[in-house]
Write an enzyme that holds these catalytic residues in place. Structure first.
Site, PDB file in Angstrom:
ATOM      1  N   TYR A 194       0.829  -1.214   0.000  1.00 32.36           N
ATOM      2  CA  TYR A 194       0.000   0.000   0.000  1.00 32.36           C
ATOM      3  C   TYR A 194       0.861   1.261   0.000  1.00 32.36           C
ATOM      4  O   TYR A 194       0.445   2.297  -0.498  1.00 32.36           O
ATOM      5  CB  TYR A 194      -0.901   0.045   1.246  1.00 32.36           C
TER       6      TYR A 194
ATOM      7  N   LYS B  98       3.223 -15.441   2.832  1.00 35.56           N
ATOM      8  CA  LYS B  98       3.412 -16.185   1.580  1.00 35.56           C
ATOM      9  C   LYS B  98       4.914 -16.434   1.473  1.00 35.56           C
ATOM     10  O   LYS B  98       5.594 -15.996   0.536  1.00 35.56           O
ATOM     11  CB  LYS B  98       2.865 -15.342   0.407  1.00 35.56           C
TER      12      LYS B  98
ATOM     13  N   ASP C 270      -2.849 -18.383   0.975  1.00 34.79           N
ATOM     14  CA  ASP C 270      -3.849 -19.069   0.139  1.00 34.79           C
ATOM     15  C   ASP C 270      -4.563 -20.153   0.950  1.00 34.79           C
ATOM     16  O   ASP C 270      -5.791 -20.294   0.888  1.00 34.79           O
ATOM     17  CB  ASP C 270      -3.220 -19.631  -1.152  1.00 34.79           C
TER      18      ASP C 270
ATOM     19  N   ASP D  92      -6.326  -7.031   4.262  1.00 40.32           N
ATOM     20  CA  ASP D  92      -7.461  -6.394   3.585  1.00 40.32           C
ATOM     21  C   ASP D  92      -8.363  -7.468   2.988  1.00 40.32           C
ATOM     22  O   ASP D  92      -9.582  -7.468   3.171  1.00 40.32           O
ATOM     23  CB  ASP D  92      -6.926  -5.451   2.490  1.00 40.32           C
TER      24      ASP D  92
ATOM     25  N   ASP E  63     -12.278  -9.119   4.571  1.00 40.17           N
ATOM     26  CA  ASP E  63     -13.575  -9.132   3.877  1.00 40.17           C
ATOM     27  C   ASP E  63     -14.138 -10.547   3.849  1.00 40.17           C
ATOM     28  O   ASP E  63     -15.336 -10.761   4.048  1.00 40.17           O
ATOM     29  CB  ASP E  63     -13.435  -8.633   2.422  1.00 40.17           C
TER      30      ASP E  63
HETATM   31  C1  IPM Z   1     -10.391  -1.266   3.968  1.00 38.64           C
HETATM   32  C2  IPM Z   1     -10.594  -0.675   2.603  1.00 38.64           C
HETATM   33  C3  IPM Z   1      -9.425   0.227   2.279  1.00 38.64           C
HETATM   34  C4  IPM Z   1      -8.169  -0.605   2.305  1.00 38.64           C
HETATM   35  C5  IPM Z   1      -9.556   0.994   0.940  1.00 38.64           C
HETATM   36  C6  IPM Z   1     -10.803   1.843   0.910  1.00 38.64           C
HETATM   37  C7  IPM Z   1      -8.336   1.821   0.641  1.00 38.64           C
HETATM   38  O1  IPM Z   1     -10.757  -1.684   1.661  1.00 38.64           O
HETATM   39  O2  IPM Z   1     -10.296  -0.481   4.935  1.00 38.64           O
HETATM   40  O3  IPM Z   1     -10.349  -2.484   4.085  1.00 38.64           O
HETATM   41  O4  IPM Z   1      -7.840  -1.269   1.311  1.00 38.64           O
HETATM   42  O5  IPM Z   1      -7.485  -0.595   3.335  1.00 38.64           O
HETATM   43 MG    MG Z   2     -10.886  -3.636   2.512  1.00 42.34          MG
END
Ligand code: IPM
Ligand code: MG
Length: 357
Positions: free
Chosen positions: A139, A188, A220, A244, A248
């Site tokens: 990032y 990884k 993975d 990240d 999710d």
């Molecule tokens: C998160 C989001 C952010 C990230 C984006 C919006 C930059 O996906 O907070 O998980 O990737 O960190």
């Molecule tokens: Mg995210």
């Protein structure tokens, strides 16, 4: 107690969900006799429209001089074509870096009575946190696109120093010490140098925590294990981008990403935000789920040592769900009482005032 919170409403559903979290914070202030002041901060697309950049210094300074920052979400299609350095998300990355919030904690659990929302059949006992490194890795490495004789070539550089890994590993072990005493470090290392360094440093830190059970897992495989047997995890620690993606995935195991809060800490002022995005498709329709933001506000209070207050907010969310109230993202049943975003906030605020604790 007096506290000043910077509120970043942001884009899409951001303003709606932050308003409900503020309503709940006001209920906490009323109930516990505190004074909470709020400073509005523009960040993301809304700041691009107003000032031509996603986080001007004046707005950043408001965050730096607050006790904590509560954020809704930023971004949206409207700003897809702006220069990469001026995107709404760049504002968020600048904020995380400037606040020094290198440790991002994202809990996943299945709420009592919401097991049917999980896509995972064997979902009982799911309660883990992802400790995501937040201010390093790809990032924050160099991003570039070059014209070459073969056409365009793009690169994004991933870098980690021992110190960056050490400090996040310590957060993970300390977090596990207060939980079920298990850390799974995800990397990884069969491919990446950054991951080999990660593994080495995490194992060095582990020597200071003999009571904590440390395991390593390739990312993975971890993606698969979160779906196969999520109850095996207590604390997962991983680098920025893996965290990240995995967070999710983990969020969906709980039934809805709308329920998941996060806390980011490091140098001083903490940053609290739901992990979902700005959902422009449902913005302005009063159907967004504010629970992730409300629970982020609870994490914010706990980090400020307002433990009873944080517990009261979380208990109110629990009561809300156990009484059958739902927002559309978690409604499945004909008996569900489906509320809009603002009614959800009002109901949780009322429960905060009534909750027995
Ligand atoms: C998160 C989001 C952010 C990230 C984006 C919006 C930059 O996906 O907070 O998980 O990737 O960190
Ligand atoms: Mg995210």
């Amino acid at each position: 107690m007096n506290k000043t919170f910077a509120l970043i409403r942001g884009d899409g559903i951001g303003p709606e969900i932050v308003e409900q979290a503020k309503r709940c914070l006001d209920a906490v202030a009323e109930r516990f006799g505190h004074e909470f002041l709020y400073v509005d901060v523009d960040m993301g697309g809304v700041a691009i429209d107003k000032y031509g950049e996603p986080l001007p210094e004046t707005e950043l300074n408001k965050c730096l001089s607050s006790d904590a920052v509560l954020l809704g979400a930023v971004g949206g299609k409207k700003w897809d074509d702006v220069a990469p350095d001026l995107r709404p998300e760049k504002g968020l990355l600048k904020l995380r870096k400037s606040l020094g919030t290198f440790a991002n904690v994202r809990p996943t659990k299945i709420w009592r009575g919401l097991g049917h929302l999980s896509p995972i059949r064997r979902s009982s006992g799911v309660d883990f946190v992802i400790v995501r490194e937040l201010t390093g890795g790809v990032y924050f490495g160099e991003h570039r696109t070059d014209k070459t004789a073969e056409g365009l070539v793009a690169s994004d550089v991933m870098t980690y120093s021992e110190e960056e890994i050490r400090r996040i590993a310590i957060v993970a072990f300390e977090t596990a010490a207060k939980r079920r005493k298990k850390v799974c470090s995800v990397d990884k290392s069969n491919v990446l140098d950054t991951s080999r360094l990660w593994r080495k440093v995490v194992h060095e830190v582990a020597l200071d925590y003999p009571d904590i059970d440390l395991s390593d897992m390739l990312v993975d495989n971890c993606a698969m294990q979160i779906v196969k047997n999520p109850a095996q995890f207590d604390v997962i620690v991983t680098e920025n981008m893996f965290g990240d993606i995995l967070s999710d995935e983990a969020a969906q195991v709980s039934g809805s990403i709308g329920l998941i809060p996060s806390a980011s800490n490091g140098a001083g002022v903490g940053l609290y935000e739901p992990i979902h995005g700005s959902a422009p498709d449902i913005a302005g329709r009063d159907v967004a789920d504010p629970i992730g933001t409300i629970l982020s506000a609870a994490m914010m209070l706990r980090d400020l040592d307002l433990n009873k207050e944080a517990a009261c907010m979380e208990k109110a969310v629990e009561t809300f769900l156990s009484e059958g109230y739902r927002t559309v993202d978690i409604a499945t049943d004909s008996e569900d009482v489906v509320l809009g975003c603002s009614e959800c906030g009002k109901t949780i605020a009322r429960l905060i005032l009534e909750e027995k604790i």
